[in-house]
Design an enzyme around this catalytic site. Structure first.
Site, PDB file in Angstrom:
ATOM      1  N   HIS A 116     -23.356 -38.404  27.511  1.00 46.16           N
ATOM      2  CA  HIS A 116     -23.169 -37.316  28.460  1.00 46.16           C
ATOM      3  C   HIS A 116     -23.211 -37.860  29.878  1.00 46.16           C
ATOM      4  O   HIS A 116     -24.226 -38.406  30.304  1.00 46.16           O
ATOM      5  CB  HIS A 116     -24.267 -36.268  28.250  1.00 46.16           C
ATOM      6  N   SER A 168     -23.018 -32.668  34.889  1.00 44.13           N
ATOM      7  CA  SER A 168     -23.012 -31.582  33.918  1.00 44.13           C
ATOM      8  C   SER A 168     -22.848 -30.230  34.640  1.00 44.13           C
ATOM      9  O   SER A 168     -21.889 -30.047  35.381  1.00 44.13           O
ATOM     10  CB  SER A 168     -24.294 -31.653  33.087  1.00 44.13           C
ATOM     11  N   ASP A 223     -17.939 -37.132  25.348  1.00 44.11           N
ATOM     12  CA  ASP A 223     -19.105 -36.422  25.878  1.00 44.11           C
ATOM     13  C   ASP A 223     -19.416 -35.230  24.982  1.00 44.11           C
ATOM     14  O   ASP A 223     -18.541 -34.413  24.701  1.00 44.11           O
ATOM     15  CB  ASP A 223     -18.814 -35.945  27.308  1.00 44.11           C
TER      16      ASP A 223
END
Length: 493
Positions: free
Chosen positions: A462, A202, A434
């Site tokens: 994710h 991320s 995602d």
């Protein structure tokens, strides 16, 4: 113009390879490991300059942790990990997951290492609001219907920003991603590793890509999972993330109506209608919050409920929990389940204490990029675009994009491309559905990085590494263990 021309932004420039004399003492540090109190892990503290432009102006203390390579096999050095955020504790991630849950063959060959970025968790955390004040902040109506509610939301953003400015005035100017990436190079040097090996998820992909851009010759085996695109301005990032959450919700909706306990519709109900049913429930909560049984008296209003739903979008493994929580709230007038999901998102414990993730998240984001919006009127003008991106989440996420408008410190960063010319192959991983880091961002970052290999996971949730895809895991393991990158464009499901 809403989207801007990302291609026009300049590329991040690499720093000189030679260590500046003013930083020699920082680069010459040795790590003095000690027990963490967590079996199998060691901890240490390193120093970094608060301001790299003025190294004599004071230090910041960086918390570092490791779990030594277990063997067998030749040790490959250190593997730094970062879970993202910004604001997520890398040390917490290492001790709770990466140091014990990464593939055994990777942990056998690498010392697993984490450093909490400056301003995060154990590394001089940014502080903003106490527990009760944070409770009030998280319950503020984030979809204002009139001027009174708009003023209340603006006041909440101002109060949050003022709290951060009062608690952490000097630190707020020096928690940028560029500074955190430079800190990682100090850690690399202290570990005596010639190159940095790294897995970032991320926001951790932005941190890792920034490192590669600043120190391309020192970038070792880098895996950037759930990639961000550094060339996008804040408004575009926010609207594309809004669309990402809508994509994830569509997947949830299609699955939900196939389950016997879906409170948002039965078999044959279209995802759009599922979304309208959820919005109708949110509107009821906006008018009349429901009880939760919370010891501190919190009720479930629209804001906390929306956050709870968003929290479950990150992992399809949470969908059953979300269905149960929605059923309790919609049919039994019990908001406890959605409150649990919301609290997990905000990192609030049962005693009403918040970790610093949300404080650090705002501090880094508001320093890295100019604010998405400057005023409520600007938000209102852009509401149609956000609501088109997500009929379910668009309005709330548009108003959430106003938070940096009142930040006490001016942004020091700008959108930019990262090319990292001369870096070894870098794996950029994107998941097609995602919610938080839309797949198009992985395509965008991989197009910028000169040595990128795009690895695609066709699925939900994710990030992709360690989430059940044998194809993804074996591909990344081959790279980490043998230095063998995948062909660019490889796809897994």
């Amino acid at each position: 113009m809403l989207l801007g021309d990302a291609a026009a932004h300049a590329a991040l420039a690499a720093l000189p390879q030679a260590t500046p004399a003013a930083l020699a003492s920082y680069y010459g540090q040795r790590v003095h490991w000690r027990s963490c109190g967590v079996p199998g892990f060691q901890c240490a503290t390193l120093k970094a300059p608060l301001d790299y432009a003025k190294p004599t102006d004071g230090d910041i203390r960086l918390a570092v942790a490791r779990k030594k390579a277990t063997g067998p096999g030749k040790r490959l050095g250190s593997l730094l990990v970062n879970p993202g955020g910004p604001g997520g504790s890398a040390i917490g991630y290492l001790q709770a997951y990466a140091g014990i849950g990464y593939p055994a063959e990777v942990r056998a060959r690498y010392d697993m290492v984490a450093v909490d970025p400056r301003g995060v968790a154990r590394s001089e955390p940014v502080e903003c609001l106490g527990g009760r004040a944070m409770d009030a902040y998280t319950q503020t109506d984030s979809t204002p219907d009139d001027e009174r509610e708009t003023t209340a939301l603006v006041d909440a953003y101002k109060g949050f920003a003022e709290g951060c400015g009062a608690q952490s005035p000097r630190l707020l100017r020096h928690v940028s991603t560029v500074e955190a990436a430079r800190d990682m190079d100090l850690v690399r040097a202290a570990l005596r590793d010639p190159r940095l090996n790294y897995v970032g998820a991320s926001y951790g992909t932005f941190l890792g890509a920034t490192y590669a851009g600043l120190f391309p010759e020192r970038a070792g085996r880098l895996v950037l999972d759930g990639a961000m695109d550094p060339s996008l301005p804040a408004r575009r990032l926010n609207i594309e993330q809004t669309a990402g959450f809508e994509t994830a919700f569509q997947s949830f909706a299609k699955d939900c109506v196939q389950q016997p306990d879906c409170p948002l519709g039965g078999k044959g109900t279209k995802p759009g209608q599922v979304g309208r049913n959820l919005n109708a429930f949110f509107e009821k909560l906006d008018a009349r919050p429901i009880p939760t049984g919370d010891a501190d008296g919190r009720e479930l209003g629209e804001s906390l409920a929306t956050t709870g739903v968003i929290a479950a979008m990150y992992d399809e493994g949470s969908w059953a929990q979300l269905r149960e929580a929605l059923t309790s709230a919609m049919k039994e007038n019990d908001g406890a389940g959605l409150l649990v999901l919301s609290d997990s998102y905000y990192e609030r414990d049962a005693d009403g204490r918040y970790e610093n993730m949300m404080f650090a998240n705002a501090a880094v984001n508001c320093l890295d990029l100019p604010a998405a919006f400057d005023s409520p009127d600007e938000v209102r003008r852009n509401l149609p675009a956000f609501e088109k991106a997500s009929p379910v989440f668009g309005e709330g996420l548009a108003w959430a994009s106003l938070n940096c408008a009142y930040w006490p410190v001016r942004a020091t960063g700008e959108p930019h491309r990262i090319e990292a010319k001369g870096a070894a192959p870098i794996i950029v991983v994107g998941t097609t559905r995602d919610p938080a880091t839309p797949y198009r961002w992985a395509r965008g970052l991989s197009a910028q990085l000169s040595s990128a290999r795009l690895l695609t996971y066709e699925g939900d949730g994710h990030t992709a590494y360690g989430r059940g895809s044998t194809c993804i895991d074996s591909t990344i393991n081959a790279y980490l263990l043998r230095g063998t990158p995948p062909t660019n464009g490889k796809r897994c499901s």
